[in-house]
Design a protein around this motif. Sequence first.
Motif, PDB file in Angstrom:
ATOM      1  N   ILE A  86      47.030  45.887  33.851  1.00 56.19           N
ATOM      2  CA  ILE A  86      45.708  46.270  33.331  1.00 56.19           C
ATOM      3  C   ILE A  86      45.574  45.814  31.881  1.00 56.19           C
ATOM      4  O   ILE A  86      44.567  45.200  31.499  1.00 56.19           O
ATOM      5  CB  ILE A  86      45.511  47.805  33.422  1.00 56.19           C
ATOM      6  CG1 ILE A  86      45.436  48.254  34.871  1.00 56.19           C
ATOM      7  CG2 ILE A  86      44.263  48.236  32.669  1.00 56.19           C
ATOM      8  CD1 ILE A  86      45.575  49.755  35.059  1.00 56.19           C
ATOM      9  N   SER A  89      45.304  42.017  31.638  1.00 56.01           N
ATOM     10  CA  SER A  89      43.984  41.526  32.063  1.00 56.01           C
ATOM     11  C   SER A  89      42.917  41.801  31.020  1.00 56.01           C
ATOM     12  O   SER A  89      42.131  40.911  30.666  1.00 56.01           O
ATOM     13  CB  SER A  89      43.574  42.176  33.388  1.00 56.01           C
ATOM     14  OG  SER A  89      44.388  41.742  34.430  1.00 56.01           O
ATOM     15  N   ALA A 149      42.292  43.942  37.162  1.00 57.53           N
ATOM     16  CA  ALA A 149      42.291  45.168  36.365  1.00 57.53           C
ATOM     17  C   ALA A 149      41.827  46.352  37.211  1.00 57.53           C
ATOM     18  O   ALA A 149      42.423  47.434  37.167  1.00 57.53           O
ATOM     19  CB  ALA A 149      41.408  45.002  35.131  1.00 57.53           C
ATOM     20  N   LYS A 150      40.781  46.144  37.991  1.00 62.27           N
ATOM     21  CA  LYS A 150      40.279  47.222  38.853  1.00 62.27           C
ATOM     22  C   LYS A 150      41.310  47.587  39.915  1.00 62.27           C
ATOM     23  O   LYS A 150      41.588  48.769  40.134  1.00 62.27           O
ATOM     24  CB  LYS A 150      38.966  46.817  39.512  1.00 62.27           C
ATOM     25  CG  LYS A 150      38.383  47.948  40.359  1.00 62.27           C
ATOM     26  CD  LYS A 150      37.223  47.479  41.194  1.00 62.27           C
ATOM     27  CE  LYS A 150      36.652  48.554  42.067  1.00 62.27           C
ATOM     28  NZ  LYS A 150      37.572  49.420  42.750  1.00 62.27           N
ATOM     29  N   ASN A 152      44.563  47.143  39.870  1.00 63.73           N
ATOM     30  CA  ASN A 152      45.719  47.790  39.245  1.00 63.73           C
ATOM     31  C   ASN A 152      45.375  49.174  38.720  1.00 63.73           C
ATOM     32  O   ASN A 152      46.224  50.074  38.744  1.00 63.73           O
ATOM     33  CB  ASN A 152      46.283  46.904  38.128  1.00 63.73           C
ATOM     34  CG  ASN A 152      47.125  45.792  38.672  1.00 63.73           C
ATOM     35  OD1 ASN A 152      48.201  46.019  39.205  1.00 63.73           O
ATOM     36  ND2 ASN A 152      46.626  44.563  38.570  1.00 63.73           N
ATOM     37  N   PHE A 153      44.139  49.373  38.263  1.00 62.17           N
ATOM     38  CA  PHE A 153      43.730  50.703  37.815  1.00 62.17           C
ATOM     39  C   PHE A 153      43.724  51.671  39.000  1.00 62.17           C
ATOM     40  O   PHE A 153      44.201  52.808  38.874  1.00 62.17           O
ATOM     41  CB  PHE A 153      42.354  50.649  37.156  1.00 62.17           C
ATOM     42  CG  PHE A 153      41.895  51.983  36.643  1.00 62.17           C
ATOM     43  CD1 PHE A 153      42.460  52.548  35.504  1.00 62.17           C
ATOM     44  CD2 PHE A 153      40.906  52.699  37.317  1.00 62.17           C
ATOM     45  CE1 PHE A 153      42.052  53.789  35.033  1.00 62.17           C
ATOM     46  CE2 PHE A 153      40.498  53.936  36.870  1.00 62.17           C
ATOM     47  CZ  PHE A 153      41.065  54.481  35.728  1.00 62.17           C
TER      48      PHE A 153
END
Length: 159
Positions: A86, A89, A149-150, A152-153
């Motif tokens: 995250i 990214s 990022a989304k 992994n979040f």
Amino acid sequence: MIDKTIKYLGYFTAFVVALLVLLVVYDATVRYLFSGGSVALQELEWHLFDIVILFGIVYALRESAHVRVDIFYASFSQKTQALINIIASLLFVLPFSFLIIYIGVDFVSMSYLQNEASSNPGGLEYRFLVKSLMPLSFAFLSLQAIRDAKTNFDAWRSL
């Protein structure tokens, strides 16, 4: 949608690699066996190589085949790995991509307005076309970084 687009971009890049190999073999054969050659073909090789590099980085990010310090990363927990992804990214890939897009648009515009062509006799025209790949590829890279990022979040929250 982003995932499919990047996947097909990877397939396109693989096709360009095959085309590039054939072109290099043809060019080398003509040059060394028949003492011929073409400046335009040599420049086309570089343009195809540009496609491979610029679109290949996007596909490499999608497949997590990019360079990182795996010696440390592999020993971290999945939650820590997701957090690192995250941060990478959002703080590294996205700002760098936005900078390249910002600079690249002016770079392409100037090339287009000047009708830039090769300075070599017999070289390729419309250099702005290959230069336009730079901001385009980094736009794809930005989309992939946002998707990563989304993803992994979501993974970080669920762990």
